[in-house]
Design a protein around this motif. Structure first.
Motif, PDB file in Angstrom:
ATOM      1  N   PHE A   1       2.639  -1.709   1.099  1.00 22.06           N
ATOM      2  CA  PHE A   1       3.130  -3.064   1.379  1.00 22.06           C
ATOM      3  C   PHE A   1       1.991  -4.079   1.356  1.00 22.06           C
ATOM      4  CE2 PHE A   1       3.749  -6.360   4.605  1.00 22.06           C
ATOM      5  CZ  PHE A   1       4.862  -7.009   4.098  1.00 22.06           C
ATOM      6  N   PHE A   2       0.887  -3.766   2.043  1.00 24.95           N
ATOM      7  CA  PHE A   2      -0.240  -4.707   2.099  1.00 24.95           C
ATOM      8  C   PHE A   2      -0.920  -4.861   0.738  1.00 24.95           C
ATOM      9  CE2 PHE A   2      -0.247  -3.597   6.751  1.00 24.95           C
ATOM     10  CZ  PHE A   2       0.123  -4.854   7.187  1.00 24.95           C
ATOM     11  N   MET A   3      -0.948  -3.792  -0.038  1.00 23.38           N
ATOM     12  CA  MET A   3      -1.552  -3.886  -1.376  1.00 23.38           C
ATOM     13  C   MET A   3      -0.759  -4.832  -2.269  1.00 23.38           C
ATOM     14  SD  MET A   3      -2.705   0.033  -2.183  1.00 23.38           S
ATOM     15  CE  MET A   3      -3.101  -0.394  -3.880  1.00 23.38           C
TER      16      MET A   3
ATOM     17  N   MET B   1       4.841   6.683   6.998  1.00 21.38           N
ATOM     18  CA  MET B   1       4.840   5.285   7.429  1.00 21.38           C
ATOM     19  C   MET B   1       3.547   4.582   7.029  1.00 21.38           C
ATOM     20  SD  MET B   1       5.313   3.726  11.266  1.00 21.38           S
ATOM     21  CE  MET B   1       6.930   4.489  11.413  1.00 21.38           C
ATOM     22  N   MET B   2       2.404   5.272   7.191  1.00 17.21           N
ATOM     23  CA  MET B   2       1.126   4.680   6.823  1.00 17.21           C
ATOM     24  C   MET B   2       1.058   4.415   5.323  1.00 17.21           C
ATOM     25  SD  MET B   2      -0.492   4.116   9.540  1.00 17.21           S
ATOM     26  CE  MET B   2      -2.054   3.682   8.776  1.00 17.21           C
ATOM     27  N   MET B   3       1.581   5.323   4.536  1.00 16.42           N
ATOM     28  CA  MET B   3       1.592   5.112   3.088  1.00 16.42           C
ATOM     29  C   MET B   3       2.445   3.910   2.714  1.00 16.42           C
ATOM     30  SD  MET B   3      -0.434   7.174   1.660  1.00 16.42           S
ATOM     31  CE  MET B   3       0.094   6.859  -0.021  1.00 16.42           C
TER      32      MET B   3
ATOM     33  N   CYS C   1       1.329  -7.292  -1.187  1.00 18.37           N
ATOM     34  CA  CYS C   1       1.509  -8.636  -0.620  1.00 18.37           C
ATOM     35  C   CYS C   1       0.211  -9.385  -0.381  1.00 18.37           C
ATOM     36  CB  CYS C   1       2.274  -8.538   0.704  1.00 18.37           C
ATOM     37  SG  CYS C   1       3.943  -7.877   0.517  1.00 18.37           S
ATOM     38  N   THR C   2      -0.911  -8.693  -0.373  1.00 18.38           N
ATOM     39  CA  THR C   2      -2.185  -9.350  -0.087  1.00 18.38           C
ATOM     40  C   THR C   2      -2.724 -10.029  -1.337  1.00 18.38           C
ATOM     41  OG1 THR C   2      -2.677  -7.688   1.585  1.00 18.38           O
ATOM     42  CG2 THR C   2      -4.516  -9.006   0.792  1.00 18.38           C
ATOM     43  N   SER C   3      -3.282 -11.223  -1.158  1.00 18.69           N
ATOM     44  CA  SER C   3      -3.916 -11.931  -2.272  1.00 18.69           C
ATOM     45  C   SER C   3      -5.314 -11.369  -2.474  1.00 18.69           C
ATOM     46  CB  SER C   3      -4.006 -13.437  -1.975  1.00 18.69           C
ATOM     47  OG  SER C   3      -2.711 -13.974  -1.820  1.00 18.69           O
ATOM     48  N   LEU C   4      -5.549 -10.813  -3.630  1.00 23.98           N
ATOM     49  CA  LEU C   4      -6.857 -10.241  -3.924  1.00 23.98           C
ATOM     50  C   LEU C   4      -7.859 -11.341  -4.234  1.00 23.98           C
ATOM     51  CD1 LEU C   4      -5.745  -7.235  -6.174  1.00 23.98           C
ATOM     52  CD2 LEU C   4      -6.211  -7.250  -3.718  1.00 23.98           C
ATOM     53  N   ALA C   5      -9.129 -11.036  -4.079  1.00 22.87           N
ATOM     54  CA  ALA C   5     -10.188 -12.015  -4.340  1.00 22.87           C
ATOM     55  C   ALA C   5     -10.190 -12.403  -5.814  1.00 22.87           C
ATOM     56  CB  ALA C   5     -11.545 -11.446  -3.940  1.00 22.87           C
TER      57      ALA C   5
END
Length: 241
Positions: A31-33, A24-26, A35-39
């Motif tokens: 998922f966050f990697m 689940m953690m993986m 969907c997240t907007s990188l700098a």
């Protein structure tokens, strides 16, 4: 009468198996990697000189002299600035002045420069900030690149792109095209600042003066070394022994 033996409860070890949580953690990390907007990478803006073929060499030298401020960072948090109106006055120690840090010191000197409209640039920046802050949260990321581009325009002297705390999209697009074609017009003159730290100055002072450049919307500044002419001015003015 024989005593009854007290029954002892059998203690059972409680064990929680966290092995399924690894999967689940993986999945969450993946998922966050995705969907997240990188700098976004930051690039240093380069302010190019405007083309003005009608200006004589004498007028150019005069303009450079009037709109140039040299800032000396000395030891013990001391700060000096040097401004002259005429090229012939350069080297005269009487024009070297000591000031302090903060809004009542060097910021006030740059803001109220007699030839450079730093106050106008700062007002344009404030209007741009108000426009950006008023944007809906969903539009912040979309307008982020527009804000950064508009800040470059203001630092170059294009203060007419904002008015009444609003960004004029028509003028913004016109100036953007001019900058891409290296054919900029309708710019107000801007200050150029030479930052010269001495050997006994601190790194904190250098960071502070760079912050002042951003606050005062000064896009043309350079960090340079102290030369013999500077040492002569500072010595004659009593700034160094």
């Amino acid at each position: 009468m024989a005593k009854k033996k007290e029954s002892k409860q059998k203690k059972m070890n409680v064990r929680v198996d966290f092995t399924p949580m690894v999967d689940m953690m993986m999945l969450l990390i993946t998922f966050f990697m995705l969907c997240t907007s990188l700098a976004k990478p930051q690039a240093m803006s380069l302010t190019m000189p405007a083309k003005d073929e009608n200006m004589s060499s004498e007028d150019k030298d005069k303009s450079k002299t009037e709109l140039t401020v040299t800032v000396y960072l000395a030891g013990n948090d001391k700060l000096y600035y040097y401004m002259v109106d005429k090229k012939d006055d350069f080297g005269n120690p009487e024009f070297l002045k000591e000031t302090t840090w903060g809004k009542d010191g060097i910021r006030n000197v740059l803001k109220n420069h007699r030839h450079g409209p730093t106050k106008v640039l700062m007002d344009a920046k404030n209007q741009l900030d108000l426009w950006y802050d008023a944007q809906p949260k969903a539009m912040k990321e979309v307008n982020d690149s527009i804000y950064n581009r508009a800040m470059i325009m203001i630092k170059k002297g294009h203060v007419d792109i904002v008015s009444n705390n609003q960004l004029d999209k028509g003028k913004y697009e016109r100036v953007d095209k001019q900058m891409k074609d290296f054919d900029e017009t309708d710019m107000v003159p801007t200050l150029s600042v030479n930052i010269k730290p001495m050997d006994d100055s601190s790194y904190d002072n250098l960071v502070t003066i760079l912050d002042e450049m951003q606050i005062c919307c000064i896009g043309k500044y350079v960090i340079d070394q102290i030369n013999e002419k500077d040492m002569e001015i500072l010595t004659q003015a009593g700034a160094i022994q």
